[in-house]
Enzyme design. Sequence first.
Site, PDB file in Angstrom:
ATOM      1  N   LYS A 136       0.819  -1.203   0.000  1.00  0.00           N
ATOM      2  CA  LYS A 136       0.000   0.000   0.000  1.00  0.00           C
ATOM      3  C   LYS A 136       0.869   1.275   0.000  1.00  0.00           C
ATOM      4  CE  LYS A 136      -4.069  -1.995   0.080  1.00  0.00           C
ATOM      5  NZ  LYS A 136      -3.981  -3.470  -0.012  1.00  0.00           N
TER       6      LYS A 136
HETATM    7  C1  PLP Z   1      -5.353  -4.192   0.801  1.00  0.00           C
HETATM    8  C2  PLP Z   1      -6.809  -4.036   0.861  1.00  0.00           C
HETATM    9  C3  PLP Z   1      -7.576  -4.401   1.973  1.00  0.00           C
HETATM   10  C4  PLP Z   1      -7.065  -5.202   3.135  1.00  0.00           C
HETATM   11  O1  PLP Z   1      -5.893  -4.916   3.635  1.00  0.00           O
HETATM   12  P1  PLP Z   1      -4.898  -5.969   4.340  1.00  0.00           P
HETATM   13  O2  PLP Z   1      -4.097  -5.007   5.173  1.00  0.00           O
HETATM   14  O3  PLP Z   1      -4.092  -6.631   3.288  1.00  0.00           O
HETATM   15  O4  PLP Z   1      -5.709  -6.876   5.173  1.00  0.00           O
HETATM   16  C5  PLP Z   1      -8.929  -4.123   1.961  1.00  0.00           C
HETATM   17  N1  PLP Z   1      -9.521  -3.546   0.910  1.00  0.00           N
HETATM   18  C6  PLP Z   1      -8.830  -3.202  -0.183  1.00  0.00           C
HETATM   19  C7  PLP Z   1      -9.539  -2.535  -1.306  1.00  0.00           C
HETATM   20  C8  PLP Z   1      -7.459  -3.444  -0.256  1.00  0.00           C
HETATM   21  O5  PLP Z   1      -6.791  -3.139  -1.363  1.00  0.00           O
END
Ligand code: PLP
Length: 405
Positions: A186
Amino acid sequence: MPGFEFWGDEERKEVNDVLETGILMRYGFDGPRKGIWKAIELEKAVCNTFGSKYAQLTSSGTAALTTAMVALNIGAGDEVIMPTFTFVASFEAVLSIGAIPVLVDVDETLTLDPEAVKAAITPRTKCIMPVHMCGSMADLDALKAICDENDLILLEDACQSIGGTYKGKKLGTIGHAGTFSFDFVKTITCGEGGVVMTDSEDVYTKCDGYTDHGHDHKGADRGADLHPFIGYNFRISELHAAVGLAQIKKLDTFLSIQKKNQTLLKEILSEVPGITFRKVPDPQGDSCSFLSWFLPTAEITEAVVEEMKTQGILAGNFYWFKNNWHYISKWDHLKNAETLQGVTHDVHMALKEYATKSFPASDAVMSRCVSTAISLLWTEEQIKDKGEKIVNTIKKVMEREGVPA
Ligand SMILES: *Cc1c(COP(=O)(O)O)cnc(C)c1O
């Protein structure tokens, strides 16, 4: 897109602060931790950076969504409206609390189509969960109006759009609550982590307890805490929070690089007649972590993707329509209700409906869409080179298919 590309001395320094004391847990151990409180510091930084009153860190973005929903009083049997295009975590979180994911079409914003949302509302609908996919936002005015009219909760899954804004407000701070993920890919990373943001003290207090076994955090020490409700362990560790603390300070840098790189790539791709770009409800607010583009037909798009694969230039370009993780066409486990823990009859029946349901409006959008992830490390030369290679591939395919290009 990813903050991991900027790993450096700042992250090492913050992590070392924690390693010096050895207190890896965010609560307690007041003496030996010598004033080092990385999770609390990061929560303050989240509030300051994004303009939310409260922030609750979690162990992941998925945990943040789960936590936000229960704190907003969403639970067993409630329907949560969400898009057909998202990461699997969105429906995992809904299912984990016994609620029912109601999947509806996306439009050329690559997020919820407000008309499709309206059509999906039933007496059991409790929440609308737009997912601001690939760096950019849903039509929040329209969705907010629908929520107000129908007395529904607006929960923003802003996991992929850290730093994006809508009409001057940060994504994730516009609904009743919003979430970010700080997983490894992210815009800001903690390694693993997430956060719930809200302006409601009540929602925040519930998040605070729910993520730590229901502790009210009012005792003189952990042993003296009371448990007004049952919680779970979705805590972030001090080591993870420390990484995020270094990263959040770099966010403005990440965003300005993303904007610069996305703008240049878009300029180059615009050369192709027939190419169009994702509709962005507030173009100023795009976090620019991706550039999403459309070709005239599904056949051309598929052929271009194939050709990009052949030429070895597909890396970093995502054809979500055929991707195992992000689009409903490949969510067979969801459509067949393949859960390990079992689900209620209602949830089971709701999921089974998807086995035969089609989404032609979403297909028409997603089958023509490719998203290019914007790297923070690209040089101008590299962007030009990548852009030109994509342009030439598209032109070559269009010529072959007899489309004027
Ligand atoms: C990455 C992501 C999540 C969840 O995040 P994690 O930290 O990997 O559990 C939820 N929604 C979206 C749209 C994402 O891209």
